[in-house]
Design a protein around this motif. Structure first.
Motif, PDB file in Angstrom:
ATOM      1  N   VAL A 164     -36.917  34.552 -24.455  1.00 13.77           N
ATOM      2  CA  VAL A 164     -36.409  33.255 -23.975  1.00 13.77           C
ATOM      3  C   VAL A 164     -36.130  32.333 -25.155  1.00 13.77           C
ATOM      4  O   VAL A 164     -35.093  31.655 -25.208  1.00 13.77           O
ATOM      5  CB  VAL A 164     -37.420  32.604 -23.002  1.00 13.77           C
ATOM      6  N   LEU A 165     -37.054  32.287 -26.125  1.00 13.09           N
ATOM      7  CA  LEU A 165     -36.856  31.435 -27.296  1.00 13.09           C
ATOM      8  C   LEU A 165     -35.642  31.863 -28.097  1.00 13.09           C
ATOM      9  O   LEU A 165     -34.830  31.047 -28.527  1.00 13.09           O
ATOM     10  CB  LEU A 165     -38.122  31.491 -28.175  1.00 13.09           C
ATOM     11  N   SER A 166     -35.487  33.173 -28.277  1.00 16.37           N
ATOM     12  CA  SER A 166     -34.340  33.696 -29.017  1.00 16.37           C
ATOM     13  C   SER A 166     -33.030  33.388 -28.306  1.00 16.37           C
ATOM     14  O   SER A 166     -32.031  33.000 -28.925  1.00 16.37           O
ATOM     15  CB  SER A 166     -34.501  35.202 -29.205  1.00 16.37           C
ATOM     16  N   MET A 167     -33.029  33.535 -26.978  1.00 17.82           N
ATOM     17  CA  MET A 167     -31.808  33.260 -26.208  1.00 17.82           C
ATOM     18  C   MET A 167     -31.470  31.782 -26.206  1.00 17.82           C
ATOM     19  O   MET A 167     -30.303  31.400 -26.162  1.00 17.82           O
ATOM     20  CB  MET A 167     -31.951  33.760 -24.777  1.00 17.82           C
ATOM     21  N   LYS A 168     -32.496  30.935 -26.264  1.00 18.72           N
ATOM     22  CA  LYS A 168     -32.237  29.494 -26.327  1.00 18.72           C
ATOM     23  C   LYS A 168     -31.471  29.153 -27.607  1.00 18.72           C
ATOM     24  O   LYS A 168     -30.493  28.401 -27.585  1.00 18.72           O
ATOM     25  CB  LYS A 168     -33.560  28.729 -26.290  1.00 18.72           C
ATOM     26  N   ASP A 169     -31.885  29.763 -28.725  1.00 20.02           N
ATOM     27  CA  ASP A 169     -31.169  29.543 -29.986  1.00 20.02           C
ATOM     28  C   ASP A 169     -29.742  30.059 -29.895  1.00 20.02           C
ATOM     29  O   ASP A 169     -28.789  29.418 -30.355  1.00 20.02           O
ATOM     30  CB  ASP A 169     -31.900  30.249 -31.133  1.00 20.02           C
ATOM     31  N   SER A 170     -29.591  31.246 -29.292  1.00 16.87           N
ATOM     32  CA  SER A 170     -28.255  31.830 -29.160  1.00 16.87           C
ATOM     33  C   SER A 170     -27.360  30.960 -28.300  1.00 16.87           C
ATOM     34  O   SER A 170     -26.188  30.748 -28.607  1.00 16.87           O
ATOM     35  CB  SER A 170     -28.351  33.237 -28.550  1.00 16.87           C
ATOM     36  N   TYR A 171     -27.908  30.466 -27.195  1.00 18.88           N
ATOM     37  CA  TYR A 171     -27.091  29.660 -26.280  1.00 18.88           C
ATOM     38  C   TYR A 171     -26.651  28.365 -26.947  1.00 18.88           C
ATOM     39  O   TYR A 171     -25.515  27.925 -26.802  1.00 18.88           O
ATOM     40  CB  TYR A 171     -27.887  29.360 -25.004  1.00 18.88           C
ATOM     41  N   GLU A 187     -33.848  45.247 -25.024  1.00 17.05           N
ATOM     42  CA  GLU A 187     -34.059  46.589 -25.548  1.00 17.05           C
ATOM     43  C   GLU A 187     -34.884  46.599 -26.832  1.00 17.05           C
ATOM     44  O   GLU A 187     -35.499  47.606 -27.176  1.00 17.05           O
ATOM     45  CB  GLU A 187     -32.713  47.272 -25.800  1.00 17.05           C
ATOM     46  N   THR A 188     -34.876  45.472 -27.550  1.00 20.38           N
ATOM     47  CA  THR A 188     -35.538  45.452 -28.868  1.00 20.38           C
ATOM     48  C   THR A 188     -36.773  44.550 -28.918  1.00 20.38           C
ATOM     49  O   THR A 188     -37.633  44.723 -29.774  1.00 20.38           O
ATOM     50  CB  THR A 188     -34.542  44.980 -29.941  1.00 20.38           C
ATOM     51  N   ILE A 189     -36.857  43.561 -28.008  1.00 22.93           N
ATOM     52  CA  ILE A 189     -38.003  42.624 -27.996  1.00 22.93           C
ATOM     53  C   ILE A 189     -38.756  42.819 -26.681  1.00 22.93           C
ATOM     54  O   ILE A 189     -38.153  42.818 -25.604  1.00 22.93           O
ATOM     55  CB  ILE A 189     -37.519  41.161 -28.131  1.00 22.93           C
ATOM     56  N   ILE A 219      -9.991  27.799 -20.902  1.00 23.39           N
ATOM     57  CA  ILE A 219     -11.388  27.384 -21.055  1.00 23.39           C
ATOM     58  C   ILE A 219     -12.230  28.653 -21.019  1.00 23.39           C
ATOM     59  O   ILE A 219     -11.919  29.593 -20.302  1.00 23.39           O
ATOM     60  CB  ILE A 219     -11.850  26.396 -19.958  1.00 23.39           C
ATOM     61  N   ILE A 220     -13.286  28.669 -21.826  1.00 25.62           N
ATOM     62  CA  ILE A 220     -14.120  29.865 -21.902  1.00 25.62           C
ATOM     63  C   ILE A 220     -15.381  29.681 -21.079  1.00 25.62           C
ATOM     64  O   ILE A 220     -15.969  28.597 -21.049  1.00 25.62           O
ATOM     65  CB  ILE A 220     -14.483  30.204 -23.365  1.00 25.62           C
ATOM     66  N   SER A 221     -15.780  30.718 -20.375  1.00 28.44           N
ATOM     67  CA  SER A 221     -17.058  30.768 -19.653  1.00 28.44           C
ATOM     68  C   SER A 221     -17.779  32.025 -20.136  1.00 28.44           C
ATOM     69  O   SER A 221     -17.586  33.111 -19.590  1.00 28.44           O
ATOM     70  CB  SER A 221     -16.805  30.834 -18.140  1.00 28.44           C
ATOM     71  N   PRO A 222     -18.614  31.897 -21.186  1.00 27.00           N
ATOM     72  CA  PRO A 222     -19.122  33.091 -21.887  1.00 27.00           C
ATOM     73  C   PRO A 222     -20.284  33.775 -21.184  1.00 27.00           C
ATOM     74  O   PRO A 222     -21.204  34.260 -21.826  1.00 27.00           O
ATOM     75  CB  PRO A 222     -19.541  32.512 -23.241  1.00 27.00           C
ATOM     76  N   GLU A 231     -25.959  39.741 -24.697  1.00 27.04           N
ATOM     77  CA  GLU A 231     -26.973  39.470 -25.707  1.00 27.04           C
ATOM     78  C   GLU A 231     -28.371  39.532 -25.106  1.00 27.04           C
ATOM     79  O   GLU A 231     -29.313  40.033 -25.738  1.00 27.04           O
ATOM     80  CB  GLU A 231     -26.725  38.097 -26.342  1.00 27.04           C
ATOM     81  N   CYS A 232     -28.529  39.035 -23.874  1.00 28.40           N
ATOM     82  CA  CYS A 232     -29.817  39.140 -23.179  1.00 28.40           C
ATOM     83  C   CYS A 232     -30.234  40.607 -23.065  1.00 28.40           C
ATOM     84  O   CYS A 232     -31.384  40.976 -23.344  1.00 28.40           O
ATOM     85  CB  CYS A 232     -29.724  38.529 -21.788  1.00 28.40           C
TER      86      CYS A 232
END
Length: 865
Positions: free
Chosen positions: A625-632, A616-618, A600-603, A610-611
């Motif tokens: 938070v919005l970008s990470m929500k899409d990624s998650y 570093e760029t945003i 089982i994976i726990s990423p 990615e956070c």
């Protein structure tokens, strides 16, 4: 200036002014220098020997200056045969040539490198080079003294070196002292003796070789006295291109030996290029030869021109090469194409694209193209009648996705797959193949011709009323099509899609415990998590493995393997991991050790990385938070899919019309003949059709159904069918080819060709009853395998060992006892008693008695003590 140099200088000046191809005669030089002809002739012959002039026999004899560049090119060809001559070995070759070409010098070299890197081959090439340049006579020898063979007899080595016979034998040649570092400290003065001998008395080139890991005494006292030190790199420090060339060269030589070609796919090629060779090139070449021999033995009876090399033909550690793929992906992409197979012939390597399926499916392609829907069919036919006829036609053809993809967009095929999988879960229903193919073709028609078709309102209303769940799913499919393919489709079409999915299905304990392993990147990541778990849940079945980021992959692999073997309690391991490299290593370990490992994976680490990158760029928190929500959300579906794939076990269903009896017979036949690995075979009855569909849907929840085998095709979507006639009409040796998923054969246990093994034994024991031996020994090996599972190597090894043991006992030959056999028996009393019982029948048949030492040796082989 010496007379020889004066004559050479004159000839060079003359050539620079006149024709560069000018030829000189002895008389011309006599006239110019006013010297005796015999003296001039002697000097010219010396210049020929020094490789300054070329002598052309005739009347008169002519002489021509040798062009330096042409000469060097000619001699360079000697080193060109060395793989890496223009790369990893370029500097080493340059140092050797510079030393040899320098005049009036006693040449001495020390080659340093690990075992198997090719030091001896380099020295052999050096010898060919000096012979080509005529720096040594035609009769010169390369005399090799390997100190490894004198480790316990060093006085003999000293006597050999100091003998006059050796000096005479090596005169005007090369003396090669291999593994000089193995000479003990108190005898190393012999090295100085050799150097002194060369400088004072000997006219020979002196070459030493040593391992790169030498003691301080050798480094301090002997390295400094060497004129030229040449470092030879390990195989892992050389480019993959060079490694490929070594492999190509070896396979071409093996191809010449057996007069056959070798076929390798990209996966095997990748593993061969990346696995770790502790003994470098020597091991690499031997491993390839072992694979060729194994494949040749497997296919010798078929007399095919091409022999396929599979991973299981090579030593099991070769497969570990795949764990290094990520760090070499860019370099591999330059010369490995993953959709090609490689054919190694006697002279070349040929790449062939695996596109044989196209020709195979041409007939089906033509049929499908004719079957696409058109507007006239909808306007002039009653829909139910049309669908029944359409589905009946599809079922009468043996159609597959490869054929379908020739006329239906791949996006549509994937959309239908996803839709039917989703609908299958929502409706608790298994769909026939006809639904899948029909929907694909219909949707392709809708996308190409999206105009409105005429359906009666009564028909639409009745469809919605009777099949509300199916209708809602159909509307969702239309929304997905519009969103992904940007095509507007009228709502009325949902009614026909509903009719497609409403079509009714056709008749169709050991000791121990599992443990939990948390494996993560970082020095204490997994340990910290395990501490929390153990604090909140009182358990001793949870373990941690921390993968330090600076650890070499091969070291990490060995540590993880040893740890897994240590914590395994007989019921398998559930491993939670944070990134793919840990899973890849554990999968290889599972194959190597036979331990059941599930994942089982726990990423957490992936999301944290990615956070950090986004930070570093945003520079706006809400945006991050919005970008990470899409990624998650992107990560989570893949996690769920992984769980489902890893939890589900592969199965094959066998069917019988009258009851389970026939299905059970099919199962037993498959288990006896083909022996699938990690695939269960489940017999079912088709007597009650409703019960059969219910059973299949229940199995589908927890299993991947790969094939259905029986007398009647139940037409299950996504499941291949094999008829009884196909099964029993396929020759046994080709049976595994009948079963494949996505073009790959299902994994099977490797079958041993006992006939070949016992044929070999018969050649070694011509006066023995081999048939009697084979009958009794195979039964004994099978009994051992049931109680203590054996891999193929162990089974073959036991057969060879026990055969020879029986032969020795029958002929009353002396058998050497193994050391500490009593301790082995005391530590393995259970297996000792079992083996005594197993071998009792053999003892009776051959009228012999196995000693405790004999049994202990067999225990060592089984348990790898």
């Amino acid at each position: 200036m010496k007379k020889k140099d004066l004559i050479l200088s004159y000839m060079q000046r003359t050539v620079s002014v006149a024709d560069k191809e000018k030829l000189f005669t002895t008389q011309e030089l006599v006239d110019h220098f006013h010297m005796q002809r015999t003296n001039i002739s002697s000097i010219l012959n010396q210049l020929v020997k020094d490789n300054k002039l070329e002598k052309i026999d005739g009347r008169p004899v002519l002489y021509r200056l040798i062009n330096l560049n042409q000469s060097n090119e000619k001699y360079d060809l000697v080193f060109q045969k060395m793989i890496g001559c223009n790369d990893s070995l370029k500097n080493a070759i340059k140092k050797v040539k510079s030393e040899l070409i320098y005049p009036d010098k006693k040449h001495m070299f020390l080659f340093i490198g690990s075992s198997g890197v090719g030091k001896s081959f380099f020295v052999q090439t050096l010898f060919e080079y000096v012979k080509e340049r005529k720096m040594v006579s035609k009769k010169a020898q390369l005399l090799k003294l390997n100190c490894k063979y004198y480790m316990n007899h060093e006085n003999d080595l000293i006597d050999v070196i100091k003998s006059a016979a050796l000096l005479k034998q090596v005169e005007d040649g090369i003396m090669f002292v291999d593994n000089v570092h193995l000479i003990s400290r108190d005898k190393r003065a012999i090295i100085y003796d050799l150097i002194t001998l060369q400088s004072k008395e000997g006219h020979f080139i002196l070459v030493f070789s040593s391992d790169k890991n030498v003691d301080e005494d050798f480094r301090k006292n002997y390295l400094e006295c060497m004129n030229v030190i040449i470092d030879i790199p390990d195989l892992m420090d050389r480019s993959l291109n060079e490694r490929f060339d070594i492999m190509k060269n070896t396979l071409q030589k093996e191809s010449q030996k057996i007069d056959k070609n070798f076929i390798i796919d990209a996966e095997v090629l990748l593993c061969l290029l990346l696995y770790h060779c502790e003994r470098n090139i020597k091991q690499f070449i031997n491993d390839i030869k072992e694979g060729c021999a194994s494949a040749y033995l497997r296919e010798i009876d078929y007399n095919n021109e091409n022999i396929h090399l599979y991973l299981y033909d090579f030593p099991k550690y070769v497969k570990k090469g795949s764990i290094f793929y990520k760090s070499h992906a860019a370099e591999l992409s330059e010369f490995v194409s993953y959709d090609y197979v490689y054919c190694f012939t006697k002279e070349s390597v040929e790449k062939t694209k695996d596109d044989f399926l196209l020709e195979k499916h041409q007939d089906k392609y033509s049929y499908l193209k004719d079957m696409t829907f058109n507007e006239k069919s909808f306007q002039n036919s009653k829909i139910n009648v049309f669908l029944n006829k359409y589905n009946k036609e599809i079922k009468s053809k043996n159609i597959d996705e490869t054929s379908l993809s020739k006329i239906v967009n791949n996006e549509i095929i994937q959309l239908v797959k996803d839709f039917l999988d989703y609908a299958s879960r929502k409706l608790d229903r298994f769909f026939p193949d006809s639904v899948f193919y029909g929907l694909c073709l219909h949707l392709q028609s809708l996308v190409e011709h999206p105009e409105v078709r005429s359906y009666s309102d009564d028909y639409i209303e009745q469809t919605i009323k009777e099949n509300q769940k199916e209708y809602v799913l159909s509307l969702q499919l239309l929304d997905t099509i519009e969103e992904q393919l940007n095509v507007h489709i009228e709502l009325e079409e949902a009614s026909l899609i509903t009719m497609f999915i409403c079509e009714k299905n056709q008749a169709i304990e050991d000791d121990g415990f599992p443990v939990f392993l948390i494996a993560m990147h970082g020095s204490q990541t997994a340990s910290s998590l395990v501490d929390v778990v153990k604090t909140l849940v009182k358990t001793d079945k949870v373990y941690a493995f921390n993968l330090s980021l600076d650890k070499e992959i091969i070291d990490a692999y060995n540590e993880l393997k040893n740890f897994i073997k240590q914590i395994n309690m007989g019921k398998g391991i559930l491993m939670m991991y944070d990134m793919g490299s840990l899973k890849t290593m554990a999968q290889e370990i599972a194959d190597e050790t036979g331990i059941n490992i599930q994942f089982i994976i726990s990423p957490t680490t992936l999301i944290a990385l990615e956070c950090a990158r986004k930070m570093e760029t945003i520079h706006d928190l809400d945006s991050i938070v919005l970008s990470m929500k899409d990624s998650y959300e992107k990560y989570f579906p893949s996690i769920v899919d992984n769980y489902k794939r890893e939890i589900k076990k592969d199965i094959i269903i066998t069917l019988c019309m009258t009851g389970e009896g026939g299905a059970l017979q099919i199962k037993r036949y498959l288990e006896k003949i083909i022996e699938f690995r990690d695939i269960d075979i489940i017999p079912l009855s088709m007597k009650d059709k409703n019960q059969l569909i219910s059973q299949i849907n229940h199995l589908k929840e927890e299993h991947n159904i790969l094939y259905v085998i029986g007398t009647f095709n139940p037409h299950l979507h996504g499941v291949s069918f094999i008829s009884i006639s196909q099964l029993f009409n396929t020759p046994i040796e080709q049976l595994s080819e009948l079963f494949s998923v996505n073009g790959k054969f299902l994994p099977t246990k490797k079958r041993i060709k006992y006939s070949l093994i016992f044929k070999n034994i018969e050649e070694q024991m011509p006066d023995f009853d081999i048939d009697l031996l084979k009958e009794n020994l195979i039964q004994a090996i099978h009994k051992i395998d049931v109680k203590y599972p054996l891999n193929q190597n162990k089974r073959i090894g036991l057969i060879m060992h026990i055969s020879h043991l029986i032969y020795q006992l029958v002929h009353q030959q002396n058998i050497k006892q193994i050391r500490d056999y009593n301790k082995i028996i005391m530590a393995n009393k259970k297996i000792y008693n079992y083996l005594c019982d197993v071998f009792s029948d053999i003892e009776k048949v051959f009228e012999i008695k196995f000693s405790d030492s004999d049994i202990a040796m067999i225990i060592k082989m089984i348990k790898e003590i």
